[in-house]
Design an enzyme around this catalytic site. Structure first.
Site: not given
Lengths: 551, 563
Positions: B142, B217, B241
């Protein structure tokens, strides 16, 4: 790394009005100059310590008003590494050479507490007679400024590590002396910010983050001081304390010890405080004292003119050149720092064992030293001098341990040794003379082995080159036996005395007529005759008898 | 959908002893030496690997009927047996990434050194040296997790082009275990969002239906694993997330206990809630990644010194499952998560999953967490407050984008106005407000009190129950653009997950069913919540659940099309 942005930025920022930006620049610029020239040697410090207070004449006439003074002191700790990362901090390093992603506030970095900071904070808390918070925490204090990499300072807000203590201070004898106890509100741990360096042309500023993240202890006093002198003595005592504790070099020129002073004035008898004004930019204790006294006078004048509404809550800067304070910025309401608990650091939990151990390991502190020296029947002046510097005190104590007479040791230290240090710009830890040799020297003079005059010569030899009293006496014998080797044989001295008396019949007559001060003259003549070798004690004894014609 | 009957024990198997993960003697599930098991495993490993290389012998339909197997273990197996080279594996993934990326857009940056690193692994294999547990495994990271020398922007324009000077601890550990970082995955800016629509750069599509969001996210990380653009990926979970996109994309998502994985190198959103988690196509893969990244880190004072067990070793021997391998397990179904406001399809999937757990021997009880509904507002106050502080450092002074101005206030104002997106600005404003003098007690302090209540109610429930279950999200993946203008509706979607972050507990999301939507249905994830540091237990239960879950295989249509 060069972090450059325009100078105009500073002058017009929300923090400073257009007009005051100039002053601010001057402050910062002078600081950077200091760093460039590497000022602040041990020697200048010493002088400043000795002459802490202003001249009495400068003390303000307060006309029925009293000043209320509180001080916030920032002490930079000399830990090996910064508070929350493993960068070293060396004052005067090239800009941005002791930085890392953590103290630069890079994304993803986290603070890790240097345990030495807690240790030092506990030591200072104990030394200031504070209560310790066995569980305290860190908080974030938010504001934007280019020298603050994270946009917040890690500090302690509602639970400082130490609270409610006091500090004892002896005022200098030349200003009337006296003992004072000032309250300590709190001591908390926090990190320092970086520095802005403004270009010569003024067109841009640069950020130096070397200092960012250096551990600080902030000491907040109660508003207990009433004059510039008291405030300066409070600060000087804090400096002594941190030096005795070995937690900071306490150097004001380097910014290791920084004082922000709050001053207000009120009519005597009134319980409500007047409007308080903050003063910054005092680089010595004497500047502090003068700045405060100036500020008190300024405020008293406004009060007595009925213009106390012209005293604003503001920050004023002390200008050394003008010997005045000037407005730096007006405070428009309280800044909202949006404190909240630092989630990246666990609570600081002290154990009783940890505290006990530190408590037992505390050195003798200045106040205790002064009280102890006082009991040795030393003059207060001497007491204050000796206990002023921990190295001097250590030297003094060590020579006492070797049996030196306190009064004599004090005299040597305060006299010739101190003068030597001043001339050579050295500290007492840098000289070759050991406390043991000083005590030997004192003993040798006392027991008559050498004269005071010879003692002095030996002292300078010891200071500059080292060695032992014993070996120097012997060495001198080899080289210049006539100068050193004392004549202690009474018969030999008697012969010399007889010779001198015979050569000076006129003076002898005068002496016997009552002009006894002439004994010095005779002694000098005998000494001269002996080429300085005559033992003065023996000489004087024999001379006294002979002069009186008793033999 | 009614759950089909549990398979006979002989069908409940997966791994075998030739794999390099050692079974500790105290392993609860004894290892089998049954040769048929071995053969079966090979078959499954081969199927996984060859599916990737479009092996004609394996029909795509097999992918939809075989239980998910460990891609990490099959890569390892093929490297050790010299059947394939790491370069071969990397080439295949990169090839697929190139073909799928125009549709999915899950990567913000793709590494240029993947092939070189894979060849390095092959040299290691050739030299006969020990291979790390993730040798040759391609990992998506990420974009808010720092990677040295690779852009790391946190999905924000303000950090466009920023390359950190260090690896996050989790990334360092992955690399030390032999993993190859294939690229940086897309995300909502600084983790603030549930769709990746909040990314400063691009919107990622859901591989199950490219008109839908992948969740967020960590949407890029979830989509990348789902579309097999990488083997496993790292995400971060502050309020869901990892778990929400795992549910949307039909992959396994693990949110470890707070402090289990070092946060060093994770761009802070809400420091007291942030956790690095991982995605995998199977529970085993998640367990292996967790094994690697867990543990105390001296660079993160909030990382735990709690012992790290071998999470993967407990998952090796499902072949000796009894017919009811979860016998005696007490599962609490959180009542507040299966009522109003939750998609009916989701509720029935979760109830079916509960029934499946029951058939495996667990007892299901409904439990109530009275403070559950307080979690959402408390979360948004705390997370925004911490975010307003954590994001102060993005000022354009030391790194990132700086506005060209000649005045200090504008330097701050313009750099942040230009560099930060609307959702981030909104949360900074909310957080600044909540921390302001005079409001602190009413918001931040109160939210902390709620947090204490929530922690306690979870603790109480987990004293009675072994694990708690709930949907991971109240709905399946929604359309791109659907909730962009309705932030409250989007925030409401976090109701299932935020409480777990407030309590700091571990949670595992395992795909459990489908609801209608897209060309092949939309996946639904079951969230299993355990007490602190009970990842081992969660993974074991998740693994058994996953391996015995009949009929559903979570391979997205996009992938099948491209295969």
């Amino acid at each position: 790394m060069a972090l450059i942005f325009h100078r105009g930025i500073i002058a017009n920022s929300q923090f400073f009005s257009r007009s005051s930006g100039v002053l601010f620049r001057r402050l910062r610029a002078s600081r950077s100059c200091t760093s460039a020239r590497g000022e602040g040697t041990a020697n200048t410090l010493k002088e400043e310590l000795i002459q802490v207070a202003p001249k009495r004449a400068l003390e303000p006439n307060t006309h029925g008003f009293e000043a209320i003074i509180g001080i916030e002191t920032h002490v930079q700790l000399f830990t090996l590494t910064k508070a929350f990362c493993s960068c070293p901090y060396v004052y005067g390093s090239r800009p941005n050479t002791t930085i890392c992603p953590v103290c630069m506030g890079h994304p993803g970095t986290l603070p890790v507490l240097n345990s030495k900071v807690v240790e030092f904070a506990v030591k200072l808390g104990l030394a200031l007679n504070c209560g310790l918070s066995m569980t305290s925490k860190f908080d974030r204090k938010h504001y934007f400024y280019p020298d603050l990499p994270k946009g917040y300072q890690i500090s302690q807000f509602d639970i400082p590590i130490a609270t409610k203590g006091f500090i004892d201070v002896d005022l200098p004898v030349e200003f009337g002396g006296g003992h004072r106890r000032f309250g300590i509100t709190r001591v908390h741990m926090e990190e320092d910010a970086g520095k802005l360096l403004h270009s010569e042309t003024g067109s841009y500023s640069q950020v130096d983050l070397n200092r960012a993240g250096v551990p600080l202890l902030e000491i907040v006093s109660e508003p207990d001081m009433r004059s510039g002198l008291e405030a300066a003595e409070y600060a000087a005592e804090i400096q002594r304390l941190v030096r005795f504790l070995g937690i900071s070099n306490g150097n004001m020129q380097e910014g290791s010890l920084r004082c922000d002073v709050n001053v207000s004035v009120r009519p005597i008898g009134q319980s409500k405080f007047g409007t308080k004004v903050e003063i910054k930019n005092m680089n010595s204790f004497s500047a502090m004292s003068r700045a405060i006294d100036y500020e008190i006078s300024r405020q008293v004048l406004l009060h007595s003119l009925g213009q106390s509404d012209q005293i604003f809550q503001e920050t004023r800067l002390w200008e050394e050149g003008a010997q005045k304070t000037f407005t730096m910025r007006k405070k428009e309401g309280l800044a909202d720092y949006r404190y909240f608990p630092e989630p990246d650091l666990p609570e600081v939990v002290l154990t009783k064992e940890f505290v006990d151990k530190l408590c037992q390991g505390l050195p003798e502190l200045p106040e205790a030293k002064r009280r102890r020296y006082e009991k040795m029947d030393l003059a207060m002046q001497d007491v204050l001098f000796l206990a002023n510097d921990n190295h001097v005190a250590e030297f003094f104590d060590a020579s006492l341990e070797n049996g030196a007479d306190p009064k004599l040791a004090a005299n040597w230290i305060m006299g010739d040794i101190s003068a030597f240090l001043k001339n050579e710009r050295l500290s007492i830890t840098e000289i070759k003379l050991t406390p043991f040799e000083l005590s030997e020297l004192i003993a040798s003079i006392k027991n008559g082995t050498i004269s005071g005059k010879i003692g002095k010569e030996i002292l300078f030899e010891l200071l500059a080159k080292g060695g032992t009293v014993q070996s120097l006496i012997e060495e001198k014998d080899l080289v210049q036996a006539s100068l050193i080797f004392l004549i202690v044989d009474p018969a030999a001295i008697e012969a010399l005395v007889d010779k001198v008396l015979a050569a000076n019949p006129k003076q002898l007559e005068q002496y016997r007529a009552g002009k006894t001060r002439l004994q010095g003259f005779f002694a000098g003549q005998v000494m001269k005759e002996s080429k300085g070798k005559a033992n003065p004690l023996v000489l004087n004894k024999i001379l006294g008898v002979k002069l009186k014609g008793e033999s | 959908m009614p759950p089909p009957p549990v398979r006979s024990p002989s069908r409940l198997l997966l791994c075998h002893c030739r794999l390099p993960f050692h079974i500790s003697p105290q392993t609860r599930l004894p290892l089998s030496h049954n040769s048929s098991v071995r053969r079966r495993f090979h078959c499954s490993a081969v199927s996984a690997v060859s599916a990737l290389s479009s092996d004609p012998q394996i029909a795509p339909t097999d992918l939809t009927t075989t239980p998910p197997s460990s891609h990490i273990l099959s890569i390892r197996e093929s490297l050790l047996s010299r059947r394939r080279t790491a370069a071969d594996v990397a080439g295949e993934y990169l090839d697929r990434l190139r073909r799928t990326e125009p549709h999915i857009r899950s990567f913000l940056h793709v590494s240029e050194t993947t092939m070189r690193e894979a060849e390095e692994v092959d040299r290691l294999v050739a030299s006969g040296k020990d291979l790390g547990p993730l040798a040759g495994v391609l990992v998506g990271v990420k974009d808010n997790i720092c990677t040295a020398g690779m852009p790391s922007t946190g999905g924000s324009r303000i950090l466009e082009g920023y390359r950190p000077p260090f690896d996050a601890t989790a990334v360092r550990k992955l690399k030390e275990a032999g993993a190859i970082v294939i690229g940086k995955t897309n995300m909502d800016e600084f983790g603030m969002g549930s769709t990746t629509e909040g990314s400063g750069f691009q919107v990622t599509a859901n591989p199950w239906d490219i008109s839908r969001v992948p969740g967020g996210s960590s949407g890029g990380s979830a989509a990348a694993v789902s579309a097999k653009q990488c083997v496993v990926s790292l995400g971060s979970d502050t309020g869901g997330s990892v778990r929400q996109p795992a549910s949307f994309c039909g992959v396994v998502g693990l949110k470890p206990t707070y402090g289990r994985v070092s946060r060093f190198g994770l761009m802070a959103y809400a420091s007291s809630l942030d956790v690095i988690g991982c995605f995998g196509a199977s529970v085993i893969d998640s367990a292996i990644v967790l094994n690697v990244v867990s543990g105390h880190d001296r660079f993160d004072s909030t990382s735990s010194t709690h012992e790290v067990p071998d999470y993967a070793s407990f998952l090796m021997s499902t072949d000796h499952f009894e017919s009811t391998p979860l016998k005696g397990l007490k599962v609490g179904m959180i009542r507040e998560t299966i009522g109003d406001g939750v998609d009916v399809g989701v509720i029935s999937s979760i109830k079916a999953a509960a029934l499946h757990l029951e058939e495996l021997g667990a007892t299901i009880t409904e439990v109530s967490l009275p403070s559950f509904s307080l979690g959402l507002p408390a979360y948004y106050v705390l997370a925004s407050s911490e975010a307003s502080s954590n994001l102060s450092r993005y000022d354009g002074v030391r790194y990132g984008n700086r506005a060209t101005v000649d005045e200090l206030n504008s330097l701050y104002g313009d750099s942040r106005a230009d560099g930060l997106g609307p959702e981030v600005k909104m949360r900074i404003l909310m957080g600044t407000y909540a921390l302001s003098a005079g409001y602190y007690d009413a918001y931040y302090k109160r939210a902390q009190q709620v947090r204490t209540l929530i922690r306690k109610s979870f603790k109480d429930a987990l004293e009675k129950m072994d694990i708690l279950v709930s949907p991971a999200v109240p709905s399946p993946a929604y359309k791109i653009g659907e909730k962009v203008n309705d932030p409250l509706a989007m925030y409401a979607g976090d109701i299932m997950t935020v409480n777990v972050n407030l309590a700091g507990l571990p949670a595992l999301v395992v795909p459990c069913g489908f609801v209608e939507g897209g060309s092949a249905g939309l996946p639904v994830g079951l969230q299993m919540i355990g007490s602190s540091f009970s990842e081992e237990k969660l993974l074991r239960i998740g693994h058994i659940f996953e391996q015995t879950l009949p009929n559903y295989r979570f391979v997205p249509p996009l992938f099948l099309e491209l295969v």
